[in-house]
Write an enzyme that holds these catalytic residues in place. Structure first.
Site, mmCIF file in Angstrom:
data_model
loop_
_atom_site.group_PDB
_atom_site.id
_atom_site.type_symbol
_atom_site.label_atom_id
_atom_site.label_comp_id
_atom_site.label_asym_id
_atom_site.label_seq_id
_atom_site.Cartn_x
_atom_site.Cartn_y
_atom_site.Cartn_z
ATOM 1 N N PHE A 104 0.950 -1.264 -0.237
ATOM 2 C CA PHE A 104 0.112 -0.044 -0.020
ATOM 3 C C PHE A 104 0.803 1.309 0.106
ATOM 4 C CE2 PHE A 104 -3.643 -2.761 1.776
ATOM 5 C CZ PHE A 104 -4.337 -2.612 0.327
ATOM 6 N N GLY A 130 3.514 2.071 -1.691
ATOM 7 C CA GLY A 130 3.794 2.700 -2.899
ATOM 8 C C GLY A 130 2.743 2.490 -3.859
ATOM 9 N N HIS A 131 1.409 2.190 -3.670
ATOM 10 C CA HIS A 131 0.468 1.810 -4.722
ATOM 11 C C HIS A 131 -0.977 2.233 -4.266
ATOM 12 C CE1 HIS A 131 -2.124 -0.465 -7.456
ATOM 13 N NE2 HIS A 131 -0.925 -0.545 -8.201
ATOM 14 N N TYR A 132 -1.083 3.190 -4.193
ATOM 15 C CA TYR A 132 -0.619 4.687 -4.699
ATOM 16 C C TYR A 132 -0.511 5.639 -3.376
ATOM 17 C CZ TYR A 132 -1.443 3.140 -9.364
ATOM 18 O OH TYR A 132 -1.483 2.535 -10.485
ATOM 19 N N ILE A 165 -4.581 1.598 -3.204
ATOM 20 C CA ILE A 165 -5.103 0.566 -3.851
ATOM 21 C C ILE A 165 -4.411 -0.619 -3.856
ATOM 22 C CG2 ILE A 165 -6.242 0.057 -6.111
ATOM 23 C CD1 ILE A 165 -6.567 2.960 -6.648
#
Length: 120
Positions: free
Chosen positions: A28, A30-32, A37
């Protein structure tokens, strides 16, 4: 929750699992950043693991050999509970798994995987 693979009244082999997406999943941050997401590849892995937990009757030693198709329909967020409904087709060592993945908000993905298996 797991509903093992079994044939329904029409002879279709169905199974189901449920997976809760932890709010502290390592993907989580790093995404985003600021809008976490659950990555699509992680949704595919949930289907893969669901298939391994609910193999079709008479098969053993399932091994994933292909991701045949994926379609992501809506995002999966931290804390979501994924309902994974699987339909198995095939036999004689080759099985296909068509899965529908949903959250409380509705359809999240459709995934088709192909496995090889020892028949037993």
């Amino acid at each position: 929750m797991v509903r093992p693979a079994a044939a329904d009244d029409r002879g279709t082999v169905r199974a189901a699992t449920a997976v809760t997406v932890g709010e502290d999943e390592a993907v989580f941050p790093g995404h985003y950043p600021g809008f976490p997401i659950f990555p699509g590849v992680c949704v595919i892995e949930c289907v893969h693991l669901s298939g391994l937990r609910t193999p079709p009757p008479g098969s053993a030693g399932l091994e994933l050999v292909a991701v045949e198709s994926t379609r992501f329909l809506s995002p999966v967020f931290p804390g979501d509970r994924l309902a994974v409904d699987l339909v198995w087709t095939g036999g004689s060592g080759v099985w296909k798994c068509a899965a529908k993945v949903a959250t409380e908000r509705g359809a999240a993905a459709q995934v088709r995987l192909r496995f090889t298996a020892e028949e037993g």
